[in-house]
Design a protein around this motif. Structure first.
Motif, PDB file in Angstrom:
ATOM      1  N   ALA A 274       0.839  -1.201   0.000  1.00 24.48           N
ATOM      2  CA  ALA A 274       0.000   0.000   0.000  1.00 24.48           C
ATOM      3  C   ALA A 274       0.871   1.247   0.000  1.00 24.48           C
ATOM      4  N   ARG A 275       0.537   2.173  -0.916  1.00 31.92           N
ATOM      5  CA  ARG A 275       1.300   3.412  -0.996  1.00 31.92           C
ATOM      6  C   ARG A 275       0.559   4.365  -1.924  1.00 31.92           C
ATOM      7  N   HIS A 276       0.547   5.641  -1.581  1.00 32.49           N
ATOM      8  CA  HIS A 276       0.014   6.640  -2.502  1.00 32.49           C
ATOM      9  C   HIS A 276       1.121   6.994  -3.495  1.00 32.49           C
ATOM     10  N   THR A 277       0.793   6.921  -4.775  1.00 31.31           N
ATOM     11  CA  THR A 277       1.825   7.101  -5.793  1.00 31.31           C
ATOM     12  C   THR A 277       1.395   8.128  -6.837  1.00 31.31           C
ATOM     13  N   LEU A 278       2.355   8.505  -7.674  1.00 30.24           N
ATOM     14  CA  LEU A 278       2.020   9.245  -8.877  1.00 30.24           C
ATOM     15  C   LEU A 278       1.171   8.351  -9.777  1.00 30.24           C
ATOM     16  N   ARG A 279       0.453   8.975 -10.712  1.00 34.65           N
ATOM     17  CA  ARG A 279      -0.390   8.186 -11.609  1.00 34.65           C
ATOM     18  C   ARG A 279       0.450   7.193 -12.405  1.00 34.65           C
ATOM     19  N   THR A 280       1.644   7.626 -12.807  1.00 28.05           N
ATOM     20  CA  THR A 280       2.554   6.722 -13.520  1.00 28.05           C
ATOM     21  C   THR A 280       3.446   6.017 -12.502  1.00 28.05           C
ATOM     22  N   ASP A 281       2.850   5.113 -11.765  1.00 24.57           N
ATOM     23  CA  ASP A 281       3.533   4.344 -10.726  1.00 24.57           C
ATOM     24  C   ASP A 281       4.568   3.430 -11.392  1.00 24.57           C
ATOM     25  N   GLY A 282       5.844   3.780 -11.241  1.00 23.12           N
ATOM     26  CA  GLY A 282       6.898   3.032 -11.922  1.00 23.12           C
ATOM     27  C   GLY A 282       6.955   1.569 -11.518  1.00 23.12           C
ATOM     28  N   GLU A 283       6.746   1.282 -10.229  1.00 22.59           N
ATOM     29  CA  GLU A 283       6.822  -0.096  -9.754  1.00 22.59           C
ATOM     30  C   GLU A 283       5.683  -0.925 -10.321  1.00 22.59           C
ATOM     31  N   ALA A 284       4.483  -0.363 -10.359  1.00 26.45           N
ATOM     32  CA  ALA A 284       3.335  -1.085 -10.910  1.00 26.45           C
ATOM     33  C   ALA A 284       3.490  -1.279 -12.417  1.00 26.45           C
ATOM     34  N   ALA A 285       3.977  -0.258 -13.115  1.00 25.44           N
ATOM     35  CA  ALA A 285       4.193  -0.388 -14.556  1.00 25.44           C
ATOM     36  C   ALA A 285       5.232  -1.456 -14.859  1.00 25.44           C
ATOM     37  N   ALA A 286       6.305  -1.492 -14.068  1.00 21.80           N
ATOM     38  CA  ALA A 286       7.343  -2.500 -14.266  1.00 21.80           C
ATOM     39  C   ALA A 286       6.797  -3.900 -14.024  1.00 21.80           C
ATOM     40  N   ALA A 287       5.907  -4.041 -13.033  1.00 27.07           N
ATOM     41  CA  ALA A 287       5.298  -5.352 -12.765  1.00 27.07           C
ATOM     42  C   ALA A 287       4.451  -5.803 -13.946  1.00 27.07           C
ATOM     43  N   CYS A 288       3.679  -4.890 -14.523  1.00 24.08           N
ATOM     44  CA  CYS A 288       2.861  -5.234 -15.693  1.00 24.08           C
ATOM     45  C   CYS A 288       3.743  -5.725 -16.837  1.00 24.08           C
ATOM     46  N   ALA A 289       4.828  -4.996 -17.108  1.00 24.14           N
ATOM     47  CA  ALA A 289       5.720  -5.362 -18.200  1.00 24.14           C
ATOM     48  C   ALA A 289       6.396  -6.702 -17.952  1.00 24.14           C
ATOM     49  N   GLU A 290       6.858  -6.928 -16.719  1.00 25.76           N
ATOM     50  CA  GLU A 290       7.552  -8.170 -16.414  1.00 25.76           C
ATOM     51  C   GLU A 290       6.611  -9.376 -16.484  1.00 25.76           C
ATOM     52  N   LEU A 291       5.385  -9.212 -16.041  1.00 26.92           N
ATOM     53  CA  LEU A 291       4.413 -10.310 -16.133  1.00 26.92           C
ATOM     54  C   LEU A 291       4.175 -10.703 -17.588  1.00 26.92           C
ATOM     55  N   ALA A 292       4.065  -9.706 -18.466  1.00 26.40           N
ATOM     56  CA  ALA A 292       3.867 -10.003 -19.887  1.00 26.40           C
ATOM     57  C   ALA A 292       5.088 -10.711 -20.464  1.00 26.40           C
ATOM     58  N   ARG A 293       6.276 -10.226 -20.123  1.00 30.34           N
ATOM     59  CA  ARG A 293       7.498 -10.882 -20.614  1.00 30.34           C
ATOM     60  C   ARG A 293       7.609 -12.303 -20.092  1.00 30.34           C
ATOM     61  N   ARG A 294       7.177 -12.515 -18.861  1.00 32.91           N
ATOM     62  CA  ARG A 294       7.286 -13.853 -18.277  1.00 32.91           C
ATOM     63  C   ARG A 294       6.361 -14.849 -18.992  1.00 32.91           C
ATOM     64  N   ILE A 295       5.187 -14.387 -19.384  1.00 32.30           N
ATOM     65  CA  ILE A 295       4.280 -15.259 -20.125  1.00 32.30           C
ATOM     66  C   ILE A 295       4.918 -15.709 -21.433  1.00 32.30           C
ATOM     67  N   LEU A 296       5.631 -14.799 -22.095  1.00 35.19           N
ATOM     68  CA  LEU A 296       6.331 -15.171 -23.326  1.00 35.19           C
ATOM     69  C   LEU A 296       7.524 -16.072 -23.031  1.00 35.19           C
TER      70      LEU A 296
END
Length: 445
Positions: A274-296
């Motif tokens: 839990a954390r209040h973040t900027l709209r472009t949450d870098g950690e959350a964006a990185a998680a989205c990208a890594e999950l997609a790469r992991r599926i591939l």
């Protein structure tokens, strides 16, 4: 609507489609409305109705909302009825896509006169609004819930009767200007075309497609409960019909645990602290990208009724959805060349599209408040209903508490129909489901 579970899904769906076509053929109504949940065969119905009307010697027009939808319908219609002459009404600078160019039966033109009198003419609502002449016995309005009522008014003089098909759970029409001056009026332009149509013509028949052929058995009841509480629908497949498998091992970290959980249950929640973040949450964006790469990287294979022997889940079969364009831009920048084919876009642009696996950055993740934009039920509905196999939600902890601290405070206006489901309630339903242990990817210890 309660679905008839005693009937096979195909039989139940065909019964509704037959009733729709019977209403069209009867000529008793100036309009017929069809509500379609995600992946229920809306485009298939549009194509089938167009072919039947054209075969009966009834010239017709099809009104879609975007050029993407127009080209998709042309491709589907030309494949199903290659002998049918189709006109593609477009802007003067339109460059035909491969889906259009590959069909000899399709003619493209900026004016109706340029099309050579085809049996079916297809164009966007914006283009049809610029056509000053001509009328047709029939029109089919696709994605009618995305269409603003003023857009319908501008084209209504072009046809005598119409079939309106759309998904009432998706995103509402939107505008970049304030629209309070029209609130409460029966012709409020910010209402959907279908809402205004039914307010002025309450006797028109309304049919509801009862089966989703896209959503798996793991997703249909979850999405129906959250976003279609009074109509409902069921999956056209069973849990045994679809599966995700991995052909390569992974490092065994939390990303692996998440994609494996999604493959097993159809859902997974990758939860950040839990954390209040900027709209472009870098950690959350990185998680989205890594999950997609992991599926591939894991060599994921999708087994389904379409591909009983399995088909690789390549980059074109994966999508990442977010609420804002700046979030989309950050995620794209983090994907890298190996995952360049993955679709990353906002809910508005993902609407109507379909993938094997989707990754969703929750609209309320890391926020201090819950605005009307982020609470809109249609936004979360689109994001969580694009998949055929699995959906992974990335979110920071604390969304349930955020919702409790920001109950729905939308003003109530006289003469404005109440929208169901309420966005706050729909978000509560989804976050309650995602909080269940079965879909939570816990940290690796």
């Amino acid at each position: 609507m309660v679905t008839d579970l005693a009937l096979p899904p195909g039989v139940e769906a065909e019964r509704v489609v037959s009733a729709v076509l019977a209403d069209l053929r009867s000529g008793r109504h100036r309009g017929v409305v069809v509500d379609s949940p995600p992946g229920a065969g809306k485009s298939t119905l549009v194509v089938r109705a167009a072919i039947e009307l054209a075969a009966a010697g009834e010239p017709l027009i099809i009104i879609a909302q975007t050029n993407e939808q127009v080209d998709d319908l042309i491709d589907r219609l030309a494949q199903k009825a290659p002998e049918l002459r189709i006109g593609r009404l477009s802007a003067g600078d339109y460059v035909p896509t491969e889906r259009v160019r590959q069909h000899d039966s399709v003619r493209v033109g900026a004016k109706v006169a340029d099309l050579g009198g085809p049996a079916v003419i297809i164009g966007t609502a914006a283009k049809w609004a610029m056509i000053p002449e001509g009328s047709w016995p029939w029109a089919i309005v696709d994605e009618a819930y995305q269409m603003r009522s003023d857009a319908l008014l501008r084209v209504a003089g072009r046809f005598e009767r119409a079939l309106f098909v759309g998904d009432p759970g998706q995103l509402d029409p939107f505008s970049t200007v304030e629209s309070f001056r029209w609130t409460g009026l029966t012709w409020d332009p910010m209402q959907s075309a279908v809402a205004v149509l039914l307010r002025h013509n309450p006797d028109l028949p309304v049919h509801r497609l009862p089966v989703s052929w896209r959503l798996p058995a793991s997703a249909a009841p979850v999405v129906a409960r959250a976003f279609y509480p009074f109509t409902g629908f069921r999956a056209g497949t069973t849990e045994a019909d679809r599966a995700l498998a991995f052909t390569r091992p992974g490092p065994g970290d939390r990303f692996d645990a998440t994609v494996e959980l999604a493959a097993h249950t159809g859902w997974a929640l990758y939860q950040l602290p839990a954390r209040h973040t900027l709209r472009t949450d870098g950690e959350a964006a990185a998680a989205c990208a890594e999950l997609a790469r992991r599926i591939l990287a894991r060599g994921t294979v999708a087994v389904s009724e379409r591909s009983p022997g399995g088909e690789p889940v390549d980059a074109t079969r994966i999508a990442i959805g977010a609420a804002h364009r700046d979030q989309v831009a950050v995620i794209r920048s983090l994907l890298g060349e190996a995952a360049a084919g993955i679709t990353v876009d906002t809910a508005n642009r993902l609407q109507g599209r379909e993938y094997d696996v989707t990754i969703v950055l929750h609209p309320l993740s890391g926020r201090r408040d819950a605005t009307a934009f982020h609470l809109e039920s249609g936004r979360l509905c689109v994001l969580t209903s694009r998949h055929r196999h699995a959906c992974v939600v990335v979110a920071r902890d604390g969304i349930a508490e955020l919702l409790d601290a920001h109950p729905s405070t939308e003003p109530v206006h006289l003469n404005v129909p109440v929208k169901f489901p309420d966005g706050w309630e729909a978000n509560q339903s989804m976050i309650s489901f995602l909080a269940e242990p079965i879909v939570q990817a816990m940290p690796i210890t």
